[in-house]
Design an enzyme around this catalytic site. Structure first.
Site, PDB file in Angstrom:
ATOM      1  N   GLY A 231     -50.089   6.421  93.498  1.00  0.00           N
ATOM      2  CA  GLY A 231     -48.993   6.421  92.534  1.00  0.00           C
ATOM      3  C   GLY A 231     -49.405   5.757  91.242  1.00  0.00           C
ATOM      4  N   ALA A 232     -48.493   4.996  90.634  1.00  0.00           N
ATOM      5  CA  ALA A 232     -48.759   4.425  89.319  1.00  0.00           C
ATOM      6  C   ALA A 232     -49.946   3.459  89.351  1.00  0.00           C
ATOM      7  CB  ALA A 232     -47.503   3.730  88.802  1.00  0.00           C
ATOM      8  N   ILE A 233     -49.887   2.435  90.200  1.00  0.00           N
ATOM      9  CA  ILE A 233     -50.974   1.456  90.267  1.00  0.00           C
ATOM     10  C   ILE A 233     -52.183   2.045  90.979  1.00  0.00           C
ATOM     11  CG2 ILE A 233     -51.684  -0.756  91.237  1.00  0.00           C
ATOM     12  CD1 ILE A 233     -49.942  -0.965  88.726  1.00  0.00           C
TER      13      ILE A 233
ATOM     14  N   LYS B 272     -46.303 -15.191  90.397  1.00  0.00           N
ATOM     15  CA  LYS B 272     -45.734 -13.859  90.173  1.00  0.00           C
ATOM     16  C   LYS B 272     -44.437 -13.686  90.948  1.00  0.00           C
ATOM     17  CE  LYS B 272     -46.582  -8.934  90.079  1.00  0.00           C
ATOM     18  NZ  LYS B 272     -47.379  -7.784  90.487  1.00  0.00           N
TER      19      LYS B 272
ATOM     20  N   ASN C  84     -40.497 -12.305  90.308  1.00  0.00           N
ATOM     21  CA  ASN C  84     -40.000 -11.173  91.094  1.00  0.00           C
ATOM     22  C   ASN C  84     -38.717 -11.510  91.837  1.00  0.00           C
ATOM     23  OD1 ASN C  84     -43.311  -9.966  92.028  1.00  0.00           O
ATOM     24  ND2 ASN C  84     -42.024  -9.348  90.329  1.00  0.00           N
TER      25      ASN C  84
ATOM     26  N   ASN D  77     -46.008  -6.136  95.610  1.00  0.00           N
ATOM     27  CA  ASN D  77     -45.198  -7.246  95.131  1.00  0.00           C
ATOM     28  C   ASN D  77     -44.744  -8.084  96.323  1.00  0.00           C
ATOM     29  OD1 ASN D  77     -45.155  -6.738  92.308  1.00  0.00           O
ATOM     30  ND2 ASN D  77     -43.662  -5.113  92.616  1.00  0.00           N
TER      31      ASN D  77
END
Length: 338
Positions: A10-12, A207, A211, A103
């Site tokens: 996907g995106a990452i 991080k 989140n 995440n």
């Protein structure tokens, strides 16, 4: 030649693929549906800094068509990993390293953690239900990763890079190993910034700090980070959530080397951006709730740390997501995060 597989292009995952395609590796992608079909027919189109490139890459939806891999990047959502681990068995042996680009707290988090609590070398139910990932993949095969870039799928087969080039990596026990250096060097050769961290857990929590606070507040209000920053009531809620997160992290030895205000200011300085949880909600995709918020509450409950605001926002977000069909409730996880 080093064999690298990206499960979830996907995106990452697509960004990592675009970078590794510039290096001397045997690269394979695992994707599904229209995205897989588009990559298969037209190649992966990657857009960065206004430049577009088209990459012809090996893509499949069946891992059994691939050989044993040296490295596997798992780039699906954290709550989906337990659903795909069985399908990885055909491409893993004892030398395969697994890097989860997720995440929240990773499934291997307490492996060789040395927190001095009874959580060491145990799994979190909210991250890894029934320990399926821990028992199937084995935590000794994990390399830790903290993802900073923001990317998006414009349409099937087309990925746009928005910002960020850093992927921090680290061994769970903090040692410098040859396998860590090898994959870091490959990613650097592909154009990424890849610091190798002795204590990646501190960075995971910095991080997670954002989140667990900005993500649910944004998802419940549909506001951007800068809009939250301009709302006194919402930014105060974010601050309280971060305070509770910090209490839990410090209980297991985490050092927060920046202040809450600095962390907040860094987030709200990003204009017109909605966190991934809000993006998923608006796109009708299942939400990452348990790895991002539930995991903190599970640790807090086990170590007797009061986190009333996290519990309240967790319940509110679960209810909203459940009503939209974007979250499947677990009785076991509910008990651990009440």
């Amino acid at each position: 030649m080093t064999k690298v597989c990206i499960f979830g292009a996907g995106a990452i995952g697509g960004y990592i693929a675009a970078c590794l395609s510039k290096t001397n590796v045997e690269l394979s992608l695992i994707a599904r549906g229209p995205h897989k079909e588009a990559i298969e027919k037209k190649g992966l189109t990657f857009i960065k800094d206004g430049k577009t490139e088209n990459l012809k890459l090996t893509v499949t939806d069946d891992p059994r068509t691939l050989e044993i891999q040296d490295y596997i990047f798992i780039s699906v959502k954290a709550h989906s990993i337990s659903n795909i681990v069985d399908s990885l068995s055909s491409i893993i042996n004892e030398q395969t390293s697994i890097i989860s680009t997720v995440n929240g707290l990773p499934w291997w988090y307490f492996y060789k953690a040395n927190t001095g609590t009874n959580l060491d070398d145990t799994y979190l139910e909210s991250v890894d239900p029934a320990g399926k990932i821990w028992k199937t993949i084995k935590p000794q095969q994990a390399i830790g990763c903290v993802v900073y870039p923001a990317c998006e799928i414009i349409e099937p087969g087309v990925i746009k890079h928005n910002e960020g080039e850093k992927f921090s990596l680290g061994e769970p026990d903090g040692t410098k190993t040859e396998r860590l250096k090898k994959i870091a060097d490959l990613l650097i050769a592909g154009g990424l910034k890849v610091p190798q961290k002795k204590n990646l857990r501190n960075e995971i929590w910095i991080k997670l700090w954002g989140n667990c606070s900005f993500n649910p507040v944004s998802a419940l209000t549909n506001k951007t980070l800068d809009q939250i920053g301009n709302d006194k009531e919402l930014i105060n809620l974010v601050r309280e959530l971060m305070k509770e997160c910090q209490l839990v992290g410090e209980k297991i030895g985490i050092k927060f080397n920046v202040s809450i205000d600095d962390r907040i200011n860094g987030a709200i300085s990003i204009m017109n951006h909605k966190p991934s949880t809000t993006q998923d909600l608006n796109a009708g995709k299942p939400l990452e709730i348990d790895p991002i918020i539930g995991s903190i509450i599970e640790i807090a409950n086990k170590l007797n740390v009061a986190v009333p605001n996290l519990k309240k926002i967790n319940s509110q977000l679960k209810l909203k997501a459940e009503n939209l069909g974007l979250y499947q409730r677990s009785e076991i996880i509910d008990k651990l995060t009440d």
